[in-house]
Structures are given as C-alpha cells and as structure tokens.
Design a protein around this motif. Structure first.
Motif, PDB file in Angstrom:
ATOM      1  N   MET A   1      30.183 -46.625  -6.219  1.00  0.00           N
ATOM      2  CA  MET A   1      30.004 -46.698  -4.783  1.00  0.00           C
ATOM      3  C   MET A   1      28.962 -45.666  -4.377  1.00  0.00           C
ATOM      4  N   SER A   2      28.091 -46.058  -3.472  1.00  0.00           N
ATOM      5  CA  SER A   2      27.050 -45.164  -2.972  1.00  0.00           C
ATOM      6  C   SER A   2      27.502 -44.562  -1.639  1.00  0.00           C
ATOM      7  N   TYR A   3      27.234 -43.283  -1.476  1.00  0.00           N
ATOM      8  CA  TYR A   3      27.649 -42.587  -0.261  1.00  0.00           C
ATOM      9  C   TYR A   3      26.435 -42.076   0.484  1.00  0.00           C
ATOM     10  N   GLN A   4      26.364 -42.384   1.781  1.00  0.00           N
ATOM     11  CA  GLN A   4      25.324 -41.839   2.633  1.00  0.00           C
ATOM     12  C   GLN A   4      25.906 -40.625   3.342  1.00  0.00           C
ATOM     13  N   VAL A   5      25.258 -39.486   3.168  1.00  0.00           N
ATOM     14  CA  VAL A   5      25.712 -38.249   3.804  1.00  0.00           C
ATOM     15  C   VAL A   5      24.845 -38.009   5.028  1.00  0.00           C
ATOM     16  N   THR A   6      25.492 -37.675   6.139  1.00  0.00           N
ATOM     17  CA  THR A   6      24.771 -37.356   7.364  1.00  0.00           C
ATOM     18  C   THR A   6      25.168 -35.967   7.840  1.00  0.00           C
ATOM     19  N   VAL A  95      28.468 -30.284  10.596  1.00  0.00           N
ATOM     20  CA  VAL A  95      29.244 -30.787   9.467  1.00  0.00           C
ATOM     21  C   VAL A  95      28.400 -31.769   8.673  1.00  0.00           C
ATOM     22  N   ALA A  96      28.657 -31.824   7.390  1.00  0.00           N
ATOM     23  CA  ALA A  96      28.146 -32.905   6.547  1.00  0.00           C
ATOM     24  C   ALA A  96      29.295 -33.892   6.427  1.00  0.00           C
ATOM     25  N   ARG A  97      28.973 -35.193   6.534  1.00  0.00           N
ATOM     26  CA  ARG A  97      30.053 -36.174   6.456  1.00  0.00           C
ATOM     27  C   ARG A  97      29.591 -37.433   5.744  1.00  0.00           C
ATOM     28  N   THR A  98      30.574 -38.124   5.205  1.00  0.00           N
ATOM     29  CA  THR A  98      30.350 -39.425   4.603  1.00  0.00           C
ATOM     30  C   THR A  98      31.618 -40.237   4.795  1.00  0.00           C
ATOM     31  N   TYR A  99      31.531 -41.514   4.472  1.00  0.00           N
ATOM     32  CA  TYR A  99      32.670 -42.413   4.638  1.00  0.00           C
ATOM     33  C   TYR A  99      33.054 -43.017   3.291  1.00  0.00           C
ATOM     34  N   HIS A 100      34.351 -42.973   3.006  1.00  0.00           N
ATOM     35  CA  HIS A 100      34.881 -43.560   1.776  1.00  0.00           C
ATOM     36  C   HIS A 100      35.614 -44.842   2.133  1.00  0.00           C
ATOM     37  N   HIS A 101      35.215 -45.933   1.496  1.00  0.00           N
ATOM     38  CA  HIS A 101      35.890 -47.223   1.663  1.00  0.00           C
ATOM     39  C   HIS A 101      36.715 -47.473   0.407  1.00  0.00           C
ATOM     40  N   ALA A 109      34.688 -39.223  -5.467  1.00  0.00           N
ATOM     41  CA  ALA A 109      33.247 -39.497  -5.479  1.00  0.00           C
ATOM     42  C   ALA A 109      32.604 -39.143  -4.144  1.00  0.00           C
ATOM     43  N   ALA A 110      33.326 -39.291  -3.052  1.00  0.00           N
ATOM     44  CA  ALA A 110      32.791 -38.918  -1.732  1.00  0.00           C
ATOM     45  C   ALA A 110      32.587 -37.404  -1.666  1.00  0.00           C
ATOM     46  N   TYR A 111      33.533 -36.645  -2.195  1.00  0.00           N
ATOM     47  CA  TYR A 111      33.389 -35.184  -2.233  1.00  0.00           C
ATOM     48  C   TYR A 111      32.198 -34.780  -3.098  1.00  0.00           C
ATOM     49  N   GLU A 112      32.051 -35.431  -4.248  1.00  0.00           N
ATOM     50  CA  GLU A 112      30.914 -35.122  -5.116  1.00  0.00           C
ATOM     51  C   GLU A 112      29.593 -35.356  -4.384  1.00  0.00           C
ATOM     52  N   ALA A 113      29.484 -36.461  -3.657  1.00  0.00           N
ATOM     53  CA  ALA A 113      28.261 -36.758  -2.902  1.00  0.00           C
ATOM     54  C   ALA A 113      28.016 -35.705  -1.821  1.00  0.00           C
ATOM     55  N   LEU A 114      29.067 -35.310  -1.116  1.00  0.00           N
ATOM     56  CA  LEU A 114      28.919 -34.298  -0.066  1.00  0.00           C
ATOM     57  C   LEU A 114      28.470 -32.953  -0.632  1.00  0.00           C
ATOM     58  N   PHE A 115      29.130 -32.495  -1.684  1.00  0.00           N
ATOM     59  CA  PHE A 115      28.781 -31.188  -2.229  1.00  0.00           C
ATOM     60  C   PHE A 115      27.399 -31.197  -2.881  1.00  0.00           C
ATOM     61  N   ALA A 116      26.977 -32.328  -3.449  1.00  0.00           N
ATOM     62  CA  ALA A 116      25.610 -32.441  -3.981  1.00  0.00           C
ATOM     63  C   ALA A 116      24.603 -32.366  -2.841  1.00  0.00           C
ATOM     64  N   TRP A 117      24.894 -33.041  -1.727  1.00  0.00           N
ATOM     65  CA  TRP A 117      24.003 -33.010  -0.566  1.00  0.00           C
ATOM     66  C   TRP A 117      23.894 -31.586  -0.021  1.00  0.00           C
ATOM     67  N   ILE A 118      25.013 -30.902   0.093  1.00  0.00           N
ATOM     68  CA  ILE A 118      25.026 -29.529   0.608  1.00  0.00           C
ATOM     69  C   ILE A 118      24.156 -28.634  -0.273  1.00  0.00           C
ATOM     70  N   VAL A 150      35.079 -38.224   5.330  1.00  0.00           N
ATOM     71  CA  VAL A 150      35.233 -36.942   4.651  1.00  0.00           C
ATOM     72  C   VAL A 150      34.209 -35.995   5.262  1.00  0.00           C
ATOM     73  N   VAL A 151      34.688 -34.848   5.757  1.00  0.00           N
ATOM     74  CA  VAL A 151      33.877 -33.915   6.538  1.00  0.00           C
ATOM     75  C   VAL A 151      33.916 -32.532   5.887  1.00  0.00           C
TER      76      VAL A 151
END
Length: 159
Positions: A1-6, A95-101, A109-118, A150-151
């Motif tokens: 799954m791909s996560y877009q972080v905003t 905040v950095a956030r993403t959505y997990h479906h 995986a959502a946490y991994e995407a967020l912490f990589a973005w940070i 996830v925020v």
C-alpha cells in the motif's frame, strides 16, 4: 500500500482522556473498554464529542510487552475528572499525517511512511503519534473498509 504524507496545521482541541496500560495482546479489548468508558463519562458530564476517538501511543510498542495508551475523545467543553477520565487538550501546531485503509494489524506501514517523510524533510517529532479512528468496527463489518488517520505532531520550524 502506498501512503501519501501531508503536512498540515492542526487546531487545539479539548478532549476527555483515559490513560491505559495493557499487554499488547489485549490491545483490542483495552481500546473497546476504554473508549466505552470515555463515551459514558463524557455523556454523564453533558459534554458532546466533536470528533472521532483517538489513541496516542506514549511509549514504545513491542508485541510482547505492555503498551501505554492515552485514549482521547475530542469534546465541546472540558469534562470533570472521574472514573479514570480527565480533561485534556490536544495542542495546536503542525502535524504530518497519512491515512491507512484496512485492518489495524497492517497499520505499521503507515507509521513507516510518516517517519520516513519526517526524516526526509528534516522535521522533528513533538509528541506521541496518534491514530484517529474515522471508520472502524462500530461502522463496518469488513476490516478492509477501516479508515484510520495516523498523525505525528511536529516541532514548528524555527524552533
């Protein structure tokens, strides 16, 4: 799954909070019981929920250890302490956030995407990450339909 972080600014929000420590294997039960307690206490206080329930993981998460949780329910006014519930305020700020479906057991995986973005954006975490339960087992029976925001609160730039 791909996560877009905003990156977004979040307003400060009043909340009812219940702190819970539970074995990781009993997380589902602890969340259900804790949220039921938060909703009950909030209703008894005459306060109205103004957002979905959330949980902040204030410590490390290990599958074979106890987990420290802050269960949160945004409210329209402060609640009085009681029954293990206390008033709280979710702070305003970036905040950095993403959505997990999907099911909660794949949310890592959502946490991994967020912490990589940070890390990639040279930002610093300002507080514990939170899961905001937008659609869950109370609304749908198929875990593939769950939607969780996830925020991760961030230190404002320049600080």
């Amino acid at each position: 799954m791909s996560y877009q972080v905003t990156l977004t600014d979040q307003p400060g929000v009043l909340a009812a909070r219940k702190r819970v420590r539970t074995p990781a294997g009993e997380l589902t039960r602890a969340l259900g019981d804790g949220f039921a307690s938060l909703f009950r206490h909030t209703a008894e206080q005459g306060a109205t929920p103004v957002g979905p329930p959330q949980v902040a993981y204030s410590g490390e998460f290990a599958p074979d250890a106890d987990v420290d949780l802050d269960l949160l329910l945004p409210t329209d006014r402060p609640v009085e302490p009681g029954n293990g519930v206390e008033p709280a305020r979710l702070p305003a700020g970036p905040v950095a956030r993403t959505y997990h479906h999907g099911p909660y057991d794949r949310i890592g995986a959502a946490y991994e995407a967020l912490f990589a973005w940070i890390a990639d954006h040279d930002r610093r975490q300002a507080g514990p990450p939170r899961e905001v339960y937008l659609t869950g087992p109370d609304a749908v029976s198929d875990p593939e339909m769950y939607l969780t925001e996830v925020v991760v609160p961030l230190v404002p730039t320049g600080n």
